[in-house]
Design a protein around this motif. Structure first.
Motif, PDB file in Angstrom:
ATOM      1  N   PHE A   1      49.209 -62.483 -45.196  1.00  0.00           N
ATOM      2  CA  PHE A   1      49.178 -63.121 -46.510  1.00  0.00           C
ATOM      3  C   PHE A   1      48.974 -64.621 -46.379  1.00  0.00           C
ATOM      4  CE2 PHE A   1      53.522 -64.054 -45.396  1.00  0.00           C
ATOM      5  CZ  PHE A   1      53.830 -65.233 -46.068  1.00  0.00           C
ATOM      6  N   LEU A   2      48.522 -65.219 -47.465  1.00  0.00           N
ATOM      7  CA  LEU A   2      48.360 -66.668 -47.588  1.00  0.00           C
ATOM      8  C   LEU A   2      48.876 -67.070 -48.956  1.00  0.00           C
ATOM      9  CD1 LEU A   2      47.146 -69.437 -46.637  1.00  0.00           C
ATOM     10  CD2 LEU A   2      45.018 -68.712 -47.768  1.00  0.00           C
ATOM     11  N   ALA A   3      49.619 -68.168 -49.018  1.00  0.00           N
ATOM     12  CA  ALA A   3      50.163 -68.636 -50.294  1.00  0.00           C
ATOM     13  C   ALA A   3      50.039 -70.152 -50.386  1.00  0.00           C
ATOM     14  CB  ALA A   3      51.625 -68.220 -50.441  1.00  0.00           C
ATOM     15  N   VAL A   4      49.766 -70.635 -51.580  1.00  0.00           N
ATOM     16  CA  VAL A   4      49.752 -72.077 -51.845  1.00  0.00           C
ATOM     17  C   VAL A   4      50.539 -72.317 -53.126  1.00  0.00           C
ATOM     18  CG1 VAL A   4      47.590 -72.566 -50.658  1.00  0.00           C
ATOM     19  CG2 VAL A   4      47.545 -71.908 -53.072  1.00  0.00           C
ATOM     20  N   GLY A   5      51.201 -73.460 -53.202  1.00  0.00           N
ATOM     21  CA  GLY A   5      52.006 -73.714 -54.390  1.00  0.00           C
ATOM     22  C   GLY A   5      52.721 -75.040 -54.367  1.00  0.00           C
ATOM     23  N   TYR A   6      53.911 -75.051 -54.957  1.00  0.00           N
ATOM     24  CA  TYR A   6      54.658 -76.285 -55.235  1.00  0.00           C
ATOM     25  C   TYR A   6      56.123 -76.082 -54.898  1.00  0.00           C
ATOM     26  CZ  TYR A   6      57.119 -79.688 -58.221  1.00  0.00           C
ATOM     27  OH  TYR A   6      57.960 -80.652 -58.703  1.00  0.00           O
ATOM     28  N   ASN A   7      56.717 -77.103 -54.280  1.00  0.00           N
ATOM     29  CA  ASN A   7      58.145 -77.135 -53.947  1.00  0.00           C
ATOM     30  C   ASN A   7      58.845 -78.262 -54.689  1.00  0.00           C
ATOM     31  OD1 ASN A   7      58.633 -75.113 -52.042  1.00  0.00           O
ATOM     32  ND2 ASN A   7      57.998 -76.389 -50.319  1.00  0.00           N
ATOM     33  N   ASN A   8      60.082 -78.025 -55.108  1.00  0.00           N
ATOM     34  CA  ASN A   8      60.914 -79.100 -55.639  1.00  0.00           C
ATOM     35  C   ASN A   8      62.367 -78.823 -55.273  1.00  0.00           C
ATOM     36  OD1 ASN A   8      62.799 -80.164 -58.047  1.00  0.00           O
ATOM     37  ND2 ASN A   8      61.035 -81.520 -57.833  1.00  0.00           N
ATOM     38  N   THR A   9      63.055 -79.838 -54.809  1.00  0.00           N
ATOM     39  CA  THR A   9      64.490 -79.737 -54.538  1.00  0.00           C
ATOM     40  C   THR A   9      65.199 -80.953 -55.117  1.00  0.00           C
ATOM     41  OG1 THR A   9      64.281 -78.421 -52.526  1.00  0.00           O
ATOM     42  CG2 THR A   9      66.291 -79.709 -52.775  1.00  0.00           C
ATOM     43  N   GLN A  10      66.150 -80.711 -55.997  1.00  0.00           N
ATOM     44  CA  GLN A  10      67.003 -81.748 -56.554  1.00  0.00           C
ATOM     45  C   GLN A  10      68.320 -81.720 -55.794  1.00  0.00           C
ATOM     46  OE1 GLN A  10      66.198 -83.915 -59.047  1.00  0.00           O
ATOM     47  NE2 GLN A  10      68.168 -84.958 -58.959  1.00  0.00           N
ATOM     48  N   THR A  11      68.624 -82.810 -55.120  1.00  0.00           N
ATOM     49  CA  THR A  11      69.824 -82.891 -54.286  1.00  0.00           C
ATOM     50  C   THR A  11      70.874 -83.781 -54.928  1.00  0.00           C
ATOM     51  OG1 THR A  11      68.512 -82.645 -52.265  1.00  0.00           O
ATOM     52  CG2 THR A  11      70.722 -83.572 -52.016  1.00  0.00           C
ATOM     53  N   THR A  12      72.098 -83.273 -54.961  1.00  0.00           N
ATOM     54  CA  THR A  12      73.262 -84.088 -55.335  1.00  0.00           C
ATOM     55  C   THR A  12      74.220 -84.061 -54.158  1.00  0.00           C
ATOM     56  OG1 THR A  12      73.019 -83.501 -57.666  1.00  0.00           O
ATOM     57  CG2 THR A  12      75.144 -84.393 -56.975  1.00  0.00           C
ATOM     58  N   PHE A  13      74.590 -85.243 -53.682  1.00  0.00           N
ATOM     59  CA  PHE A  13      75.425 -85.331 -52.486  1.00  0.00           C
ATOM     60  C   PHE A  13      76.392 -86.496 -52.682  1.00  0.00           C
ATOM     61  CE2 PHE A  13      76.551 -86.598 -48.203  1.00  0.00           C
ATOM     62  CZ  PHE A  13      76.571 -85.409 -47.473  1.00  0.00           C
ATOM     63  N   GLY A  14      77.688 -86.216 -52.557  1.00  0.00           N
ATOM     64  CA  GLY A  14      78.645 -87.281 -52.812  1.00  0.00           C
ATOM     65  C   GLY A  14      79.866 -87.229 -51.921  1.00  0.00           C
ATOM     66  N   ALA A  15      80.434 -88.401 -51.673  1.00  0.00           N
ATOM     67  CA  ALA A  15      81.754 -88.511 -51.056  1.00  0.00           C
ATOM     68  C   ALA A  15      82.739 -88.651 -52.207  1.00  0.00           C
ATOM     69  CB  ALA A  15      81.819 -89.715 -50.118  1.00  0.00           C
ATOM     70  N   LEU A  16      83.549 -87.627 -52.415  1.00  0.00           N
ATOM     71  CA  LEU A  16      84.398 -87.526 -53.598  1.00  0.00           C
ATOM     72  C   LEU A  16      85.866 -87.690 -53.220  1.00  0.00           C
ATOM     73  CD1 LEU A  16      82.590 -84.466 -55.226  1.00  0.00           C
ATOM     74  CD2 LEU A  16      82.061 -86.903 -55.468  1.00  0.00           C
ATOM     75  N   GLY A  17      86.613 -88.322 -54.110  1.00  0.00           N
ATOM     76  CA  GLY A  17      88.026 -88.597 -53.851  1.00  0.00           C
ATOM     77  C   GLY A  17      88.271 -90.090 -53.728  1.00  0.00           C
TER      78      GLY A  17
END
Length: 355
Positions: free
Chosen positions: A271-287
């Motif tokens: 197979f062959l595939a083409v397309g789009y990626n998106n990643t929304q990252t939330t990263f925190g030091a909490l406290g």
């Protein structure tokens, strides 16, 4: 369950190893909220990208949707390879305030999370608002330059040449020292050749063509311990001395959209595939975190307590993707292998069963 837990454990231990280093995220927080956020973001960027690319991998290895109520169940893992350009960063190019400066102007290149694990980063000096030096620290060593990510999913055929994929890992706690992880996702694949040519599509067209999309959400927590500098006292009576609630909280929201073309040859389907990626990252030091911000007239360091000092919210991945690979379907079993070109190059492989 063991097959599912194995790749999840790898992912958690990779991130936890960075937390566990004495000079890792803990040391970066010493620079105060605004500067710490910039340093943690620069250091952790390859990790965020690698996880996002991995979680957008392995959704589909064929353009042919499952027939009504047919299914396959699979587990797989991916590995994203961090290029040399993302294995270091220049501490003078990320917008640090004048309160954080390199001790040596010629030593400004620092390893990222994916950098050399034997190389300690440059020393950064900390200054108060009066320009007095109040401390120093080295940016952390690197860790690994191959970022793994797990997938576990069930695909079921539904109506009108379409199937539904569900990814799910329940909340798994690895104990108070190692944190927890949970994961859920949904995907759809639809055969568009049937829409164009109807029931004769299989006779007229020698290949399958589909559009697909997948969305997933990964949630992770990791304990973190940052104590006041030796001998440091609170800046004033308003500073909290309760640091028991410290932890890292991270979420990754991932979207993948692609067109897939494939051709089944007996039990082998390239197979062959083409397309789009998106990643929304939330990263925190909490406290609550103590940060040395000054000193008394006698030279005793004083700290200010900051709540939730590191908060990163960004699009780690946003762009084109191309994937090539194959699946083997000898009877009830499934074997999947693919390579992906996006922000990083990555590979994905897995096994499963179905019909």
């Amino acid at each position: 369950m063991r097959k599912i837990l194995f790749p999840v454990t790898i992912l958690l231990l990779v991130i936890n190893s960075a937390k566990a280093q004495n000079s890792s995220f803990s040391s970066l927080i010493q620079s105060g909220p605004a500067d710490a956020t910039k340093l943690v973001n620069a250091y952790g960027e390859p990790l965020f990208k690698g996880i996002g690319l991995g979680l957008n991998s392995g959704w589909y290895n064929s353009a042919k949707p499952k027939k009504l109520f047919h299914f396959d169940l699979r587990v797989s893992g991916s590995a994203a390879f961090v290029p040399a350009s993302d294995q270091t960063f220049d501490v003078t190019k990320i917008g640090l305030s004048n309160n954080v400066r390199p001790a040596d102007a010629s030593q400004v290149m620092a390893p990222t999370f994916a950098g050399d694990k034997n190389t300690t980063g440059p020393q950064l000096n900390l200054y108060d608002n009066q320009g007095e030096k109040v401390g120093s620290f080295n940016t952390p060593k690197g860790n690994i330059n191959i970022i793994p990510a797990p997938q576990a999913q069930l695909t079921v055929g539904i109506v009108k040449n379409t199937d539904l994929t569900i990814r799910y890992i329940p909340t798994i706690s690895f104990g108070s020292e190692n944190g927890s992880i949970s994961y859920i996702g949904f995907g759809l694949r639809h055969d568009i050749m049937q829409d164009i040519f109807g029931k004769v599509a299989d006779k007229l067209i020698p290949f399958d063509l589909a559009i697909a999309a997948g969305y997933s959400h990964l949630n992770m927590t990791l304990p973190l311990t940052v104590n006041p500098e030796n001998g440091a006292i609170p800046k004033d009576g308003q500073q909290s001395s309760d640091f028991s609630n410290q932890h890292i909280g991270a979420t990754f929201n991932n979207l993948m959209v692609e067109a897939i073309i494939s051709k089944k040859l007996l039990f082998f389907t390239p197979f062959l595939a083409v397309g789009y990626n998106n990643t929304q990252t939330t990263f925190g030091a909490l406290g609550n975190f103590p940060v040395t911000t000054g000193q008394t007239s006698l030279g005793t360091p004083t700290y200010t307590t900051f709540s939730n000092p590191v908060n990163i919210n960004e699009n780690s991945i946003d762009g084109f993707r191309a994937e090539v690979g194959f699946q083997l379907t000898p009877g009830f079993f499934r074997i999947f292998v693919s390579g992906i070109v996006a922000q990083y190059t990555s590979v994905n492989a897995g096994i499963g069963f179905g019909f």
